[in-house]
Design a protein around this motif. Structure first.
Motif, PDB file in Angstrom:
ATOM      1  N   SER A  98       0.816  -1.211   0.000  1.00  0.00           N
ATOM      2  CA  SER A  98       0.000   0.000   0.000  1.00  0.00           C
ATOM      3  C   SER A  98       0.851   1.263   0.000  1.00  0.00           C
ATOM      4  CB  SER A  98      -0.918   0.011   1.223  1.00  0.00           C
ATOM      5  OG  SER A  98      -1.852  -1.046   1.157  1.00  0.00           O
ATOM      6  N   SER A  99       0.310   2.290  -0.639  1.00  0.00           N
ATOM      7  CA  SER A  99       0.962   3.592  -0.630  1.00  0.00           C
ATOM      8  C   SER A  99       0.975   4.148   0.792  1.00  0.00           C
ATOM      9  CB  SER A  99       0.212   4.548  -1.560  1.00  0.00           C
ATOM     10  OG  SER A  99       0.755   5.840  -1.501  1.00  0.00           O
ATOM     11  N   GLY A 100       2.083   4.740   1.183  1.00  0.00           N
ATOM     12  CA  GLY A 100       2.206   5.290   2.527  1.00  0.00           C
ATOM     13  C   GLY A 100       2.803   4.327   3.528  1.00  0.00           C
ATOM     14  N   TRP A 149      -0.179  -2.769   7.427  1.00  0.00           N
ATOM     15  CA  TRP A 149       1.045  -2.006   7.242  1.00  0.00           C
ATOM     16  C   TRP A 149       1.108  -0.834   8.218  1.00  0.00           C
ATOM     17  CZ3 TRP A 149       0.332   3.089   5.698  1.00  0.00           C
ATOM     18  CH2 TRP A 149      -0.923   3.402   5.150  1.00  0.00           C
ATOM     19  N   VAL A 150       2.314  -0.313   8.383  1.00  0.00           N
ATOM     20  CA  VAL A 150       2.561   0.828   9.272  1.00  0.00           C
ATOM     21  C   VAL A 150       3.485   1.802   8.555  1.00  0.00           C
ATOM     22  CG1 VAL A 150       2.240  -0.462  11.422  1.00  0.00           C
ATOM     23  CG2 VAL A 150       4.495  -0.403  10.338  1.00  0.00           C
ATOM     24  N   ASN A 151       3.501   3.047   9.035  1.00  0.00           N
ATOM     25  CA  ASN A 151       4.402   4.050   8.456  1.00  0.00           C
ATOM     26  C   ASN A 151       5.546   4.393   9.404  1.00  0.00           C
ATOM     27  OD1 ASN A 151       3.070   5.536  10.378  1.00  0.00           O
ATOM     28  ND2 ASN A 151       1.903   6.776   8.928  1.00  0.00           N
ATOM     29  N   THR A 152       5.710   3.563  10.435  1.00  0.00           N
ATOM     30  CA  THR A 152       6.830   3.698  11.365  1.00  0.00           C
ATOM     31  C   THR A 152       7.508   2.338  11.501  1.00  0.00           C
ATOM     32  OG1 THR A 152       5.347   3.270  13.236  1.00  0.00           O
ATOM     33  CG2 THR A 152       5.763   5.589  12.661  1.00  0.00           C
ATOM     34  N   PRO A 153       8.770   2.292  11.918  1.00  0.00           N
ATOM     35  CA  PRO A 153       9.467   1.001  12.027  1.00  0.00           C
ATOM     36  C   PRO A 153       8.774   0.056  13.005  1.00  0.00           C
ATOM     37  CG  PRO A 153      11.034   2.819  12.093  1.00  0.00           C
ATOM     38  CD  PRO A 153       9.670   3.437  12.193  1.00  0.00           C
ATOM     39  N   GLY A 154       8.750  -1.221  12.657  1.00  0.00           N
ATOM     40  CA  GLY A 154       8.132  -2.242  13.503  1.00  0.00           C
ATOM     41  C   GLY A 154       7.000  -2.936  12.782  1.00  0.00           C
ATOM     42  N   ILE A 173       9.362   5.615   3.413  1.00  0.00           N
ATOM     43  CA  ILE A 173       7.967   5.428   3.023  1.00  0.00           C
ATOM     44  C   ILE A 173       7.829   5.536   1.510  1.00  0.00           C
ATOM     45  CG2 ILE A 173       5.659   6.437   3.162  1.00  0.00           C
ATOM     46  CD1 ILE A 173       6.257   7.204   6.028  1.00  0.00           C
ATOM     47  N   ASP A 174       7.147   4.559   0.924  1.00  0.00           N
ATOM     48  CA  ASP A 174       6.901   4.483  -0.518  1.00  0.00           C
ATOM     49  C   ASP A 174       8.177   4.303  -1.339  1.00  0.00           C
ATOM     50  OD1 ASP A 174       4.189   4.679  -0.175  1.00  0.00           O
ATOM     51  OD2 ASP A 174       4.114   6.841  -0.499  1.00  0.00           O
ATOM     52  N   GLY A 175       9.284   3.996  -0.664  1.00  0.00           N
ATOM     53  CA  GLY A 175      10.523   3.735  -1.384  1.00  0.00           C
ATOM     54  C   GLY A 175      10.552   2.314  -1.916  1.00  0.00           C
ATOM     55  N   PRO A 176      11.655   1.921  -2.547  1.00  0.00           N
ATOM     56  CA  PRO A 176      11.761   0.547  -3.058  1.00  0.00           C
ATOM     57  C   PRO A 176      11.801  -0.465  -1.914  1.00  0.00           C
ATOM     58  CG  PRO A 176      13.855   1.697  -3.252  1.00  0.00           C
ATOM     59  CD  PRO A 176      12.850   2.726  -2.844  1.00  0.00           C
ATOM     60  N   LEU A 177      11.340  -1.666  -2.193  1.00  0.00           N
ATOM     61  CA  LEU A 177      11.361  -2.734  -1.198  1.00  0.00           C
ATOM     62  C   LEU A 177      12.804  -3.148  -0.937  1.00  0.00           C
ATOM     63  CD1 LEU A 177       8.414  -4.833  -2.647  1.00  0.00           C
ATOM     64  CD2 LEU A 177       8.359  -3.446  -0.575  1.00  0.00           C
ATOM     65  N   THR A 178      13.170  -3.211   0.335  1.00  0.00           N
ATOM     66  CA  THR A 178      14.540  -3.580   0.698  1.00  0.00           C
ATOM     67  C   THR A 178      14.630  -4.955   1.346  1.00  0.00           C
ATOM     68  OG1 THR A 178      14.286  -2.445   2.832  1.00  0.00           O
ATOM     69  CG2 THR A 178      15.217  -1.172   0.997  1.00  0.00           C
ATOM     70  N   GLU A 179      13.510  -5.472   1.845  1.00  0.00           N
ATOM     71  CA  GLU A 179      13.535  -6.787   2.499  1.00  0.00           C
ATOM     72  C   GLU A 179      12.182  -7.462   2.337  1.00  0.00           C
ATOM     73  OE1 GLU A 179      13.323  -8.085   7.033  1.00  0.00           O
ATOM     74  OE2 GLU A 179      15.333  -7.345   6.536  1.00  0.00           O
ATOM     75  N   ILE A 180      12.201  -8.716   1.911  1.00  0.00           N
ATOM     76  CA  ILE A 180      10.989  -9.518   1.772  1.00  0.00           C
ATOM     77  C   ILE A 180      11.255 -10.877   2.405  1.00  0.00           C
ATOM     78  CG2 ILE A 180       9.371 -10.602   0.172  1.00  0.00           C
ATOM     79  CD1 ILE A 180      10.148  -8.436  -1.854  1.00  0.00           C
ATOM     80  N   LYS A 181      10.387 -11.293   3.321  1.00  0.00           N
ATOM     81  CA  LYS A 181      10.541 -12.587   3.982  1.00  0.00           C
ATOM     82  C   LYS A 181       9.214 -13.336   3.967  1.00  0.00           C
ATOM     83  CE  LYS A 181      14.246 -11.444   7.259  1.00  0.00           C
ATOM     84  NZ  LYS A 181      14.628 -11.398   8.702  1.00  0.00           N
TER      85      LYS A 181
END
Length: 260
Positions: A98-100, A149-154, A173-181
């Motif tokens: 999701s955006s954001g 989803w959240v817009n803060t770490p965690g 936020i809204d940047g490229p995906l850096t980690e997928i598990k």
């Protein structure tokens, strides 16, 4: 003559429905045949046998491979979740967080629902005739997909009664995906096993094949020989190197000695 003692045990029966000749048939009886009603149906026994052939006795997920992960989307291949009373099918999907969002999870819910309403004939005990009415004609075993989803770490926690499918993170936020598990434990019959834990240092691999590959790579990269411990001799790691026609050995890769 030998003696015999009966030993009572529990959980040692597989019961299926038996219909007597000339016995009145009820809706539950037909539903047992289709598997819509798993009680005393042969369906759980068949599913248990399928799971047993791959060494499983509990709910098992197969498939769900994460592929073609790009900077903005995540692709997941089709999968199955086999329970002792039903099979749930997951189609291949491409997910766009999701955006954001900064971090998030995708989770699935296993739902059972009566569907496909149709006009049917129902027995009316008052008029003693069949009367038209509307009712479901199928029982569906459905996989529902959700994103949290959240817009803060965690990362968000997995919802009760749902299964975590995968998690993702971005650096902004809204940047490229850096980690997928992938969060869902998956059994892969083609790779012989799941969550194999071996020592030393192999850690938890997805399969026995992964563990074997880890060992192969470890041996290929090994750059020393270890001596055998014995009284009066060192127990250490020895390395070798050559220079032209000469060979040298070392214990610390600092001091090198020619062979005597």
């Amino acid at each position: 003559m030998s003696n015999e003692t009966f030993i009572p045990i529990s959980g040692n029966e597989v019961k299926v429905y038996f219909q007597n000749q000339f016995q009145k048939i009820k809706a539950d009886d037909i539903n047992r045949l289709s598997g819509a009603n798993p009680d005393n149906s042969n369906i759980p026994a068949i599913l248990a046998a399928i799971l047993a052939t791959i060494g499983r006795s509990l709910d098992t997920a197969i498939g769900f491979k994460v592929t073609n992960s790009g900077a903005a989307s995540i692709s997941i291949e089709p999968g199955l979740i086999i329970r002792l009373d039903a099979i749930f099918r997951f189609p291949g999907v491409t997910l766009v967080p999701s955006s954001g969002s900064l971090e998030g999870i995708f989770e699935i819910e296993l739902e059972e629902a009566l569907t496909d309403l149709n006009t049917l004939a129902f027995w009316d005990s008052t008029s003693e005739r069949f009367q038209p009415g509307t009712g479901p004609t199928r029982k569906a075993y459905r996989v529902n997909l959700y994103e949290k989803w959240v817009n803060t770490p965690g990362l968000p926690s997995i919802t009760n009664s749902r299964l975590g499918l995968l998690s993702y993170k971005r650096s902004v936020i809204d940047g490229p995906l850096t980690e997928i598990k992938r969060l869902l434990p998956v059994y892969n019959p083609g790779l012989i096993g799941i969550d194999v834990s071996l020592d030393p240092g192999i850690l938890n691999q997805d399969s026995l094949a992964d563990s074997i590959n880890w060992l192969f790579q470890h041996i290929e990269q090994k750059n020393f020989l270890k001596t055998t411990s014995s009284t009066g001799f060192d127990d250490t790691q020895i390395r070798f190197r050559t220079q032209g026609a000469y060979a040298f050995w070392s214990k610390d890769e600092v001091n090198w000695y020619p062979f005597a």
